[in-house]
Motif scaffolding. Structure first.
Motif, PDB file in Angstrom:
ATOM      1  N   ILE A   2       0.860  -1.176   0.000  1.00  0.00           N
ATOM      2  CA  ILE A   2       0.000   0.000   0.000  1.00  0.00           C
ATOM      3  C   ILE A   2       0.898   1.227   0.000  1.00  0.00           C
ATOM      4  CG2 ILE A   2      -1.780   1.296   1.229  1.00  0.00           C
ATOM      5  CD1 ILE A   2      -2.600  -1.333   2.569  1.00  0.00           C
ATOM      6  N   LEU A   3       0.622   2.145  -0.900  1.00  0.00           N
ATOM      7  CA  LEU A   3       1.359   3.403  -0.954  1.00  0.00           C
ATOM      8  C   LEU A   3       0.448   4.542  -0.514  1.00  0.00           C
ATOM      9  CD1 LEU A   3       3.134   3.066  -4.432  1.00  0.00           C
ATOM     10  CD2 LEU A   3       4.064   2.479  -2.165  1.00  0.00           C
ATOM     11  N   VAL A   4       0.940   5.368   0.383  1.00  0.00           N
ATOM     12  CA  VAL A   4       0.251   6.599   0.786  1.00  0.00           C
ATOM     13  C   VAL A   4       1.164   7.754   0.427  1.00  0.00           C
ATOM     14  CG1 VAL A   4      -0.744   7.924   2.683  1.00  0.00           C
ATOM     15  CG2 VAL A   4      -0.957   5.419   2.659  1.00  0.00           C
ATOM     16  N   ALA A  68       1.981   0.395 -11.055  1.00  0.00           N
ATOM     17  CA  ALA A  68       2.936  -0.642 -11.457  1.00  0.00           C
ATOM     18  C   ALA A  68       3.766  -1.123 -10.261  1.00  0.00           C
ATOM     19  CB  ALA A  68       3.853  -0.109 -12.554  1.00  0.00           C
ATOM     20  N   ARG A  69       4.040  -0.242  -9.308  1.00  0.00           N
ATOM     21  CA  ARG A  69       4.813  -0.632  -8.125  1.00  0.00           C
ATOM     22  C   ARG A  69       4.062  -1.624  -7.244  1.00  0.00           C
ATOM     23  NH1 ARG A  69       6.611   4.518  -4.871  1.00  0.00           N
ATOM     24  NH2 ARG A  69       7.296   2.878  -3.411  1.00  0.00           N
ATOM     25  N   VAL A  70       2.741  -1.468  -7.136  1.00  0.00           N
ATOM     26  CA  VAL A  70       1.995  -2.296  -6.189  1.00  0.00           C
ATOM     27  C   VAL A  70       1.293  -3.485  -6.847  1.00  0.00           C
ATOM     28  CG1 VAL A  70       1.590  -0.275  -4.742  1.00  0.00           C
ATOM     29  CG2 VAL A  70      -0.198  -1.018  -6.327  1.00  0.00           C
ATOM     30  N   ALA A  71       1.112  -3.453  -8.172  1.00  0.00           N
ATOM     31  CA  ALA A  71       0.281  -4.454  -8.848  1.00  0.00           C
ATOM     32  C   ALA A  71       0.841  -5.860  -8.690  1.00  0.00           C
ATOM     33  CB  ALA A  71       0.137  -4.100 -10.321  1.00  0.00           C
ATOM     34  N   GLU A  72      -0.073  -6.803  -8.555  1.00  0.00           N
ATOM     35  CA  GLU A  72       0.296  -8.205  -8.425  1.00  0.00           C
ATOM     36  C   GLU A  72       0.730  -8.758  -9.783  1.00  0.00           C
ATOM     37  OE1 GLU A  72      -1.756 -10.765  -6.011  1.00  0.00           O
ATOM     38  OE2 GLU A  72      -1.737  -9.303  -4.374  1.00  0.00           O
ATOM     39  N   MET A  77      -6.004  -6.537  -9.114  1.00  0.00           N
ATOM     40  CA  MET A  77      -6.758  -5.286  -9.062  1.00  0.00           C
ATOM     41  C   MET A  77      -6.003  -4.282  -8.210  1.00  0.00           C
ATOM     42  SD  MET A  77      -9.823  -5.809  -6.292  1.00  0.00           S
ATOM     43  CE  MET A  77      -9.742  -4.058  -5.893  1.00  0.00           C
ATOM     44  N   VAL A  78      -6.205  -3.012  -8.526  1.00  0.00           N
ATOM     45  CA  VAL A  78      -5.610  -1.921  -7.767  1.00  0.00           C
ATOM     46  C   VAL A  78      -6.690  -0.879  -7.520  1.00  0.00           C
ATOM     47  CG1 VAL A  78      -3.968   0.008  -7.840  1.00  0.00           C
ATOM     48  CG2 VAL A  78      -3.245  -2.262  -8.589  1.00  0.00           C
ATOM     49  N   LYS A  79      -6.714  -0.370  -6.318  1.00  0.00           N
ATOM     50  CA  LYS A  79      -7.646   0.704  -5.970  1.00  0.00           C
ATOM     51  C   LYS A  79      -6.870   2.001  -5.782  1.00  0.00           C
ATOM     52  CE  LYS A  79     -11.565   1.700  -2.926  1.00  0.00           C
ATOM     53  NZ  LYS A  79     -12.436   1.139  -1.850  1.00  0.00           N
ATOM     54  N   LEU A  80      -7.352   3.057  -6.408  1.00  0.00           N
ATOM     55  CA  LEU A  80      -6.787   4.402  -6.252  1.00  0.00           C
ATOM     56  C   LEU A  80      -7.776   5.242  -5.451  1.00  0.00           C
ATOM     57  CD1 LEU A  80      -5.763   5.161  -9.961  1.00  0.00           C
ATOM     58  CD2 LEU A  80      -4.406   4.018  -8.211  1.00  0.00           C
ATOM     59  N   ILE A  81      -7.295   5.902  -4.419  1.00  0.00           N
ATOM     60  CA  ILE A  81      -8.123   6.778  -3.596  1.00  0.00           C
ATOM     61  C   ILE A  81      -7.458   8.146  -3.533  1.00  0.00           C
ATOM     62  CG2 ILE A  81      -9.174   7.140  -1.328  1.00  0.00           C
ATOM     63  CD1 ILE A  81      -8.903   4.116  -0.861  1.00  0.00           C
ATOM     64  N   VAL A  82      -8.245   9.196  -3.751  1.00  0.00           N
ATOM     65  CA  VAL A  82      -7.753  10.569  -3.600  1.00  0.00           C
ATOM     66  C   VAL A  82      -8.682  11.279  -2.628  1.00  0.00           C
ATOM     67  CG1 VAL A  82      -7.212  12.751  -4.741  1.00  0.00           C
ATOM     68  CG2 VAL A  82      -6.851  10.590  -5.957  1.00  0.00           C
ATOM     69  N   THR A  83      -8.145  11.762  -1.514  1.00  0.00           N
ATOM     70  CA  THR A  83      -8.945  12.517  -0.551  1.00  0.00           C
ATOM     71  C   THR A  83      -8.485  13.975  -0.534  1.00  0.00           C
ATOM     72  OG1 THR A  83      -7.642  12.450   1.497  1.00  0.00           O
ATOM     73  CG2 THR A  83      -8.808  10.417   0.861  1.00  0.00           C
ATOM     74  N   ARG A  84      -9.277  14.809   0.139  1.00  0.00           N
ATOM     75  CA  ARG A  84      -8.883  16.217   0.245  1.00  0.00           C
ATOM     76  C   ARG A  84      -7.739  16.418   1.235  1.00  0.00           C
ATOM     77  NH1 ARG A  84     -11.931  20.061  -2.101  1.00  0.00           N
ATOM     78  NH2 ARG A  84     -13.777  18.717  -1.969  1.00  0.00           N
ATOM     79  N   GLY A  85      -7.333  15.350   1.885  1.00  0.00           N
ATOM     80  CA  GLY A  85      -6.177  15.419   2.765  1.00  0.00           C
ATOM     81  C   GLY A  85      -6.529  15.741   4.205  1.00  0.00           C
ATOM     82  N   ARG A 101      -3.152  10.698  -1.556  1.00  0.00           N
ATOM     83  CA  ARG A 101      -3.391   9.665  -2.570  1.00  0.00           C
ATOM     84  C   ARG A 101      -2.969   8.315  -2.007  1.00  0.00           C
ATOM     85  NH1 ARG A 101       1.486  11.844  -4.169  1.00  0.00           N
ATOM     86  NH2 ARG A 101       3.091  10.301  -4.708  1.00  0.00           N
ATOM     87  N   ILE A 102      -3.826   7.334  -2.211  1.00  0.00           N
ATOM     88  CA  ILE A 102      -3.604   5.982  -1.707  1.00  0.00           C
ATOM     89  C   ILE A 102      -3.700   5.029  -2.888  1.00  0.00           C
ATOM     90  CG2 ILE A 102      -4.414   4.193  -0.124  1.00  0.00           C
ATOM     91  CD1 ILE A 102      -5.777   6.520   1.465  1.00  0.00           C
ATOM     92  N   VAL A 103      -2.721   4.154  -3.019  1.00  0.00           N
ATOM     93  CA  VAL A 103      -2.697   3.163  -4.095  1.00  0.00           C
ATOM     94  C   VAL A 103      -2.472   1.806  -3.443  1.00  0.00           C
ATOM     95  CG1 VAL A 103      -1.601   2.445  -6.250  1.00  0.00           C
ATOM     96  CG2 VAL A 103      -1.715   4.874  -5.665  1.00  0.00           C
TER      97      VAL A 103
END
Length: 269
Positions: A2-4, A68-72, A77-85, A101-103
């Motif tokens: 997981i990348l934050v 590409a860094r996290v994909a199996e 599957m990969v989920k991308l999340i963008v919040t207002r922080g 941003r969360i990947v």
């Protein structure tokens, strides 16, 4: 992994507005050999949804590299999340706030694999979607309606639940868009007041146009689906799946789902 914000992490701040208010958007991507499918469409939709909520959208090339860094390996599957922080208490959006941003990656769910079968059973949900044009079509983080609708059944034989709005018009599934064929034309609900306008739905409409299939977007009630020649649901993980049964109604394969699913994947960019 997981990348934050580009760093390996397992947590975000308790003050993040995505957690406090659902203040953000997300996308769920299918990946193959470390690369996202339909990336151009996914990145464009993420940017459009961010713009609708006045969020700064992360750079598409940066996101693709993080996918590409996290994909199996193989299919995943990969989920991308963008919040207002991270923000101070209160609803007012903080000026100039950096987004979070969360990947994150996960194995492809069983229902999306190639051996999952080509026909599904669906049901009607009793929950009715509220109409809010400002949020219509956006895949925002507040998905409580979908959570409550999905909690209505625990029968593993039922793949999906279909949702109507408060006026009784069909909108889509808890995790998918719905479409149907009648007299050689493709029908799908208008999503200008509620619902999520998914990437697979957009690609389905483009595929229909390429193959000379007329498309009709409008407001229809459940009777329209029950009178269809073939019914299908779609999303970015499952592609197009044929509905074999909905309540007491059943449909035999008429070939449309197979045609449209193949057409959906003609352009893999």
């Amino acid at each position: 992994m997981i990348l934050v914000n580009g760093e390996a992490a397992q947590a975000i701040s308790a003050l993040d507005r995505g957690l406090a208010y659902g203040d953000g958007v997300f996308r769920t991507l299918r990946t193959r050999d470390g690369q996202p499918l339909w990336w151009a469409d996914q990145a464009a939709k993420l940017a459009a949804d961010c713009a609708a909520l006045q969020l700064a959208c992360p750079d598409a090339d940066l996101l693709r590299a993080e996918v590409a860094r996290v994909a199996e390996a193989g299919e995943g599957m990969v989920k991308l999340i963008v919040t207002r922080g991270v923000g101070a208490r209160g609803y007012a959006p903080p000026a100039g706030q950096a987004t979070t941003r969360i990947v994150l990656a996960a194995p492809l769910p069983a229902h999306a694999r190639a051996d999952a079968g080509d026909a599904i059973v669906v049901r009607w949900c009793s929950l009715r979607l509220a109409r809010q044009p400002r949020l219509a079509g956006i895949k925002h983080l507040n998905r409580l309606e979908n959570v409550l609708a999905r909690a209505e059944w625990d029968d593993p034989a039922i793949f999906e639940g279909l949702l109507c709005d408060e006026g009784g018009a069909v909108i889509g599934g808890t995790m998918s868009n719905v479409a149907w064929i009648k007299d050689g034309a493709l029908f799908t609900p208008e999503l200008d007041a509620c619902g999520v306008a998914g990437v697979a739905r957009a690609r389905l409409l483009r595929a229909a146009a390429r193959h000379g299939i007329p498309a009709r977007i409008g407001r229809w009630h459940p009777d329209a689906i029950l009178a269809a020649d073939e019914v299908m649901v779609c999303n970015s993980l499952i592609g197009v799946r044929r509905v074999a049964r909905l309540g007491d109604a059943t449909w035999a394969a008429a070939g449309w789902t197979t045609l449209l699913n193949e057409a959906l994947h003609e352009d893999q960019d």
